[in-house]
Enzyme design. Structure first.
Site, short mmCIF file in Angstrom:
data_model
loop_
_atom_site.label_atom_id
_atom_site.label_comp_id
_atom_site.label_asym_id
_atom_site.label_seq_id
_atom_site.Cartn_x
_atom_site.Cartn_y
_atom_site.Cartn_z
N LEU A 146 0.87 -1.18 0.00
CA LEU A 146 0.00 0.00 0.00
C LEU A 146 0.90 1.23 0.00
O LEU A 146 1.98 1.21 0.60
CB LEU A 146 -0.90 0.03 1.24
CG LEU A 146 -1.97 -1.05 1.38
CD1 LEU A 146 -2.69 -0.90 2.72
CD2 LEU A 146 -2.98 -1.00 0.24
N ASP A 147 0.45 2.31 -0.65
CA ASP A 147 1.19 3.56 -0.60
C ASP A 147 1.32 4.02 0.85
O ASP A 147 0.49 3.69 1.70
CB ASP A 147 0.47 4.65 -1.40
CG ASP A 147 0.48 4.38 -2.90
OD1 ASP A 147 1.27 3.53 -3.34
OD2 ASP A 147 -0.31 5.03 -3.60
N LYS A 148 2.34 4.82 1.10
CA LYS A 148 2.60 5.30 2.46
C LYS A 148 1.37 5.98 3.06
O LYS A 148 1.04 5.76 4.23
CB LYS A 148 3.79 6.26 2.44
CG LYS A 148 4.16 6.82 3.80
CD LYS A 148 5.37 7.74 3.72
CE LYS A 148 5.71 8.32 5.09
NZ LYS A 148 6.91 9.20 5.04
#
Length: 378
Positions: A146-148
């Site tokens: 997942l993106d940050k």
């Protein structure tokens, strides 16, 4: 494992069912190199249920694997597990939604990177030793990301075998992931599919993606409007059918409805006025994936505080969505949606005919050219 001077016998575990013989060695006896495994197989020193075996043979759970003495590489030291602080162990354990024999499912908070990078010291991957404190326990591993700044369901595989199982489900698109997003404005069509190929944006160092119809990789996202706050904002369900970098963020921005808080792709238009948080409002709400133990692993992640607060401020009813995977065929449109579609079609039709009408009008108002005078006959 230390160098062995005796023949060793192993029973193939269910987690290793179907794995290649050379992969089994890489998982369980990594200090024995591929060249040694190939030599042992060629000379008949490796036996599976008493029979000769080749490096690419597939193992079956319950089989007996005979490994000859020696072959270890004492110069290869086992991986040293970094010492985690009590706070880091607590941070890792607090993210757990559920655990099974094959998986640990986390609810990743926004702002925590999945993996490390330049300047990133704290990340999910660095906390995974909290789930394997013993020296001989396999280290859990990431199988997707997942993106940050994206929160929500993140699946961690407990063993190499379960990692291979889950990775296959993700790459084969049988895993169903449903995201919730708040976007600026309201999409004209309330349910549909966004198909726009994506590529790395030149000059961004690979840190940013953009729609590229010529050289981009295919990218497809299903979406549905759950509820809207006038024309100010909308709550969407998003289901990625492909797994491109930043896919949901780029697709929403390309549709003209950037995700709230996503300044990277929406610019200043991605932020709502008032007390709505400036953090990104993208959350992996639900994951449905086949489990190695059989059946489906179906997990839902609670919203982070800023997202839940924005939902309440905009008047959205969280009970309106169970984050069900979006159907391939959209449901029949309501009367209002049919009217909206008809108005949009009429608008586009009038626009296309505008040039045609202007051409006819110009033709009727133009002065006729004088007819040439007949030549006199002699």
């Amino acid at each position: 494992m230390n160098t062995s001077d005796e023949v060793r016998t192993f029973t193939v575990a269910p987690d290793d069912d179907g794995v290649r013989l050379d992969r089994w060695f890489k998982r369980h006896l990594p200090q024995i190199g591929f060249g040694t495994v190939s030599k042992w197989a060629r000379t008949g020193q490796i036996r599976v249920d008493g029979k000769r075996a080749k490096p690419d043979d597939r193992l079956v759970a319950g089989q007996q694997l005979r490994v000859p003495p020696g072959g270890d590489a004492p110069h290869k030291k086992p991986r040293e597990k970094p010492a985690l602080s009590e706070a880091e162990i607590s941070q890792a354990k607090d993210m757990v939604i559920t655990e099974t024999e094959s998986a640990i499912v986390l609810n990743k908070p926004p702002g925590l990177a999945t993996q490390g990078g330049t300047g990133t010291k704290t990340h999910v991957d660095g906390l995974l030793d909290a789930f394997a404190p013993g020296e001989d326990e396999p280290r859990p591993r990431l199988v997707h990301r997942l993106d940050k700044d994206t929160s929500g369901v993140l699946l961690i595989a407990r063993t190499p075998g379960s990692a291979a199982h889950f990775s296959k489900r993700f790459s084969g698109r049988s895993a169903k992931k449903v995201y919730w997003a708040l976007v600026v404005g309201v999409p004209e069509v309330h349910e549909g599919v966004i198909e726009a190929p994506l590529a790395k944006q030149p000059g961004s160092g690979g840190e940013k993606m953009h729609v590229d119809h010529e050289g981009g990789q295919p990218a497809k996202t299903k979406y549905r409007v759950v509820e809207k706050a006038g024309q100010k904002a909308a709550w969407l369900e998003l289901e990625p059918m492909t797994g491109r970098t930043h896919q949901l963020r780029v697709h929403c921005a390309a549709m003209g409805n950037p995700i709230v808080g996503d300044g990277k792709y929406g610019g200043k238009d991605a932020f709502l006025t008032g007390s709505i948080s400036r953090k990104m409002h993208l959350h992996a709400r639900r994951l449905i994936i086949g489990s190695p133990e059989g059946g489906k692993l179906d997990v839902t992640a609670e919203l982070p505080e800023h997202f839940a607060a924005s939902m309440e401020q905009l008047g959205f009813d969280i009970g309106l969505s169970n984050a069900e995977p979006i159907r391939d065929d959209p449901p029949p449109k309501s009367r209002e949606e049919k009217k909206q579609a008809a108005r949009l079609h009429a608008k586009q039709y009038r626009k296309s005919r505008k040039g045609e009408r202007r051409g006819r009008r110009d033709a009727t108002t133009a002065k006729p050219k004088p007819k040439p005078k007949p030549k006199a006959k002699r």
